[in-house]
Design an enzyme around this catalytic site. Structure first.
Site, PDB file in Angstrom:
ATOM      1  N   ASN A 204     108.534  88.657 -41.047  1.00 51.36           N
ATOM      2  CA  ASN A 204     108.690  88.714 -39.584  1.00 51.36           C
ATOM      3  C   ASN A 204     110.119  88.552 -39.252  1.00 51.36           C
ATOM      4  OD1 ASN A 204     108.373  85.920 -38.870  1.00 51.36           O
ATOM      5  ND2 ASN A 204     106.626  86.159 -39.962  1.00 51.36           N
ATOM      6  N   CYS A 268     104.996  75.418 -36.296  1.00 49.28           N
ATOM      7  CA  CYS A 268     105.769  76.362 -35.488  1.00 49.28           C
ATOM      8  C   CYS A 268     106.259  77.705 -36.345  1.00 49.28           C
ATOM      9  CB  CYS A 268     107.212  75.620 -35.219  1.00 49.28           C
ATOM     10  SG  CYS A 268     108.335  76.480 -34.359  1.00 49.28           S
ATOM     11  N   ALA A 269     106.163  77.605 -37.655  1.00 49.97           N
ATOM     12  CA  ALA A 269     106.391  78.588 -38.459  1.00 49.97           C
ATOM     13  C   ALA A 269     105.715  80.034 -38.278  1.00 49.97           C
ATOM     14  CB  ALA A 269     106.156  78.468 -39.932  1.00 49.97           C
ATOM     15  N   ASP A 273     100.111  86.686 -41.786  1.00 51.17           N
ATOM     16  CA  ASP A 273      98.444  86.803 -41.869  1.00 51.17           C
ATOM     17  C   ASP A 273      97.972  87.254 -43.386  1.00 51.17           C
ATOM     18  OD1 ASP A 273      98.336  85.585 -39.500  1.00 51.17           O
ATOM     19  OD2 ASP A 273      98.455  87.545 -38.475  1.00 51.17           O
ATOM     20  N   LYS A 283     110.034  96.463 -59.858  1.00 53.70           N
ATOM     21  CA  LYS A 283     110.113  97.129 -58.497  1.00 53.70           C
ATOM     22  C   LYS A 283     109.395  98.556 -58.701  1.00 53.70           C
ATOM     23  CE  LYS A 283     113.372  99.632 -55.913  1.00 53.70           C
ATOM     24  NZ  LYS A 283     114.603 100.715 -55.772  1.00 53.70           N
ATOM     25  N   PRO A 299      95.760  81.829 -46.227  1.00 56.90           N
ATOM     26  CA  PRO A 299      95.312  80.742 -45.702  1.00 56.90           C
ATOM     27  C   PRO A 299      95.567  80.434 -44.411  1.00 56.90           C
ATOM     28  CG  PRO A 299      96.853  80.186 -47.614  1.00 56.90           C
ATOM     29  CD  PRO A 299      96.785  81.721 -47.581  1.00 56.90           C
ATOM     30  N   ILE A 301      96.695  77.903 -42.097  1.00 58.89           N
ATOM     31  CA  ILE A 301      97.282  76.689 -42.241  1.00 58.89           C
ATOM     32  C   ILE A 301      96.936  75.586 -40.926  1.00 58.89           C
ATOM     33  CG2 ILE A 301      99.394  75.423 -42.740  1.00 58.89           C
ATOM     34  CD1 ILE A 301     100.532  77.615 -43.753  1.00 58.89           C
ATOM     35  N   PHE A 318     101.187  77.186 -32.210  1.00 66.62           N
ATOM     36  CA  PHE A 318     102.104  77.969 -31.640  1.00 66.62           C
ATOM     37  C   PHE A 318     101.287  79.485 -31.438  1.00 66.62           C
ATOM     38  CE2 PHE A 318     106.534  76.939 -30.824  1.00 66.62           C
ATOM     39  CZ  PHE A 318     106.433  75.798 -30.634  1.00 66.62           C
ATOM     40  N   LYS A 332      93.086  81.405 -27.811  1.00 67.21           N
ATOM     41  CA  LYS A 332      93.406  80.963 -28.942  1.00 67.21           C
ATOM     42  C   LYS A 332      93.339  79.058 -29.003  1.00 67.21           C
ATOM     43  CE  LYS A 332      97.014  80.458 -32.604  1.00 67.21           C
ATOM     44  NZ  LYS A 332      98.097  80.813 -33.371  1.00 67.21           N
TER      45      LYS A 332
END
Ligand SMILES: Cc1cc2nc3c(=O)[nH]c(=O)nc-3n(C[C@H](O)[C@H](O)[C@H](O)COP(=O)(O)O)c2cc1C
Length: 393
Positions: A204, A268-269, A273, A283, A299, A301, A318, A332
């Site tokens: 992302n 914060c990271a 998902d 490749k 997982p 976290i 976050f 949430k």
């Protein structure tokens, strides 16, 4: 130490790095400090006083006699200052400090300064390693003077070794983020990259800027900060203990390992998902194989830390929302069990990924008002608000 509003006296001595003191002065000002300058007569041969008078906005203290309308500058400046930093500090000035000599302005201020003192020695590596210089540094350390060690590298004289003046930003980091740490923050920063094959990954746009601003805010307020960092562009100060990871699985593992040391954990990271079920060894060729990428859930976290948290630990979640931010974040927050949730909507053209500004709101279990709104502000403001909430809880 928070540099906002701090009064810093910058002593400059006759070394080739004297010109870097101009940048150091500017950086300290940018971080909120007011700076005044004292110089040895030798230092003025390297950089003129006009530069420092202009940059600091105050007269430079340069002479032990003939100070005109300011006859007590040698005690006025140290008395005014919260911190005295001598950067660069020559071998000669070190010797004066250690001997208690006050024959020129920088050493006179050193004697007259009651508050915190810092010294940044910079010189040729043979001079730096010489017994008298090492003895003088040891003497100053024993008196409680903070020494910022020089870097190893290519010296101005053309030789290689330890004696190089550190980057001014790193000196400012040492002042701002060094010192004793009583509490520990564990923070995840950046993004994760979930490998598809040796070339490609799922990820992302997180730049790590918000996390880095939070790490700096806690550091400057005397917290030890452990950052579990995925790939990111933001810079973290050396004073931040950093664990580098690549994907969600390794971030989960690192957070789990470090978790018991933390008084607060900030998630914060931007963690992916999902990740590919298998990572291809070679490749993947331009074939239909990519159309059928099979994914597995990563997982959770945040859930793992909440399920295993101690009673005193604060957990900060976050949420990044691109629509219905208030409703989604409130849901949430209620479902997660976190103590605080920061929601941000980084898709406006004014702020967001890689920018210094963002639209954000903060929900806290302790807040009397359960509703919240989004406000546009800098990532530094977000970090300050979060720090105040965590430290007051
Ligand atoms: C070009 C030049 C560069 C110098 N660079 C350094 C230096 O980096 N570190 C140092 O300790 N002395 C250096 N010196 C020697 C100092 O300038 C000299 O010891 C002087 O007496 C220092 O005085 P002060 O501490 O009163 O400023 C240099 C001298 C010259 C001529």
């Amino acid at each position: 130490m928070n540099l906002r509003g701090k009064k810093i006296l910058l002593g400059i001595t006759g070394g080739i790095a004297a010109y870097k003191a101009c940048e150091l002065l500017r950086i300290l000002q940018k971080r909120g400090a007011e700076v005044r300058v004292s110089m040895t007569p030798e230092a003025t041969k390297f950089v003129g006083t006009t530069t420092f008078t202009a940059l600091s906005g105050f007269p430079v203290y340069i002479k032990t006699e003939d100070t005109g309308s300011k006859p007590f500058q040698h005690i006025d400046y140290p008395r005014w200052a919260d911190i005295y930093i001598v950067a660069p500090c020559s071998a000669t000035s070190l010797a004066r400090f250690a001997a208690g000599s006050g024959e020129e302005p920088v050493s006179l201020c050193f004697l007259a300064m009651q508050g915190e003192k810092w010294v940044v020695p910079a010189m040729n590596y043979v001079m730096y390693n010489s017994p008298p210089v090492q003895r003088n540094l040891e003497t100053l350390k024993n008196w409680g003077v903070n020494i910022i060690e020089p870097d190893c590298g290519h010296l101005a004289c053309g030789e290689e070794g330890k004696g190089k003046f550190p980057e001014p930003a790193e000196i400012a980091d040492a002042l701002e983020f060094g010192g004793n740490k009583e509490k520990t923050l564990l923070i995840t920063i950046g993004r994760t990259e979930e490998a598809i094959d040796p070339v490609r990954y799922i990820s992302n746009r997180s730049s790590g800027k918000t996390g880095a601003a939070i790490a700096r805010e806690f550091l400057r307020n005397g917290w030890r900060v452990i950052a579990v960092c995925g790939p990111m562009e933001a810079r973290l100060p050396k004073q931040c203990e950093t664990v580098h990871i690549q994907n969600a699985e390794s971030m989960n593992h690192a957070v789990f390992e470090m978790r018991p040391q933390a008084d607060a954990i900030v998630h914060c990271a931007a963690v992916a998902d999902y990740s590919p079920k298998t990572e291809a060894e070679q490749k993947i060729k331009n074939s239909r194989a990519m159309e059928m990428l099979e994914l597995k859930e990563n997982p959770n976290i945040l859930r793992n830390t909440i399920e295993n948290k101690s009673a005193e630990q604060k957990i900060i979640a976050f949420a990044l929302e691109t629509e219905n931010a208030i409703e989604n974040a409130t849901k949430k927050f209620e479902e997660s069990g976190a103590d605080i949730l920061v929601v941000n909507t980084p898709v406006s053209n004014k702020g967001g990924f890689g920018k210094d500004f963002v639209e954000f709101g903060i929900l806290s279990k302790n807040a009397s008002e359960k509703s919240f709104s989004l406000a546009y502000g800098s990532k530094e403001e977000l970090a300050l608000q979060l720090y105040e909430l965590v430290s007051s809880a």
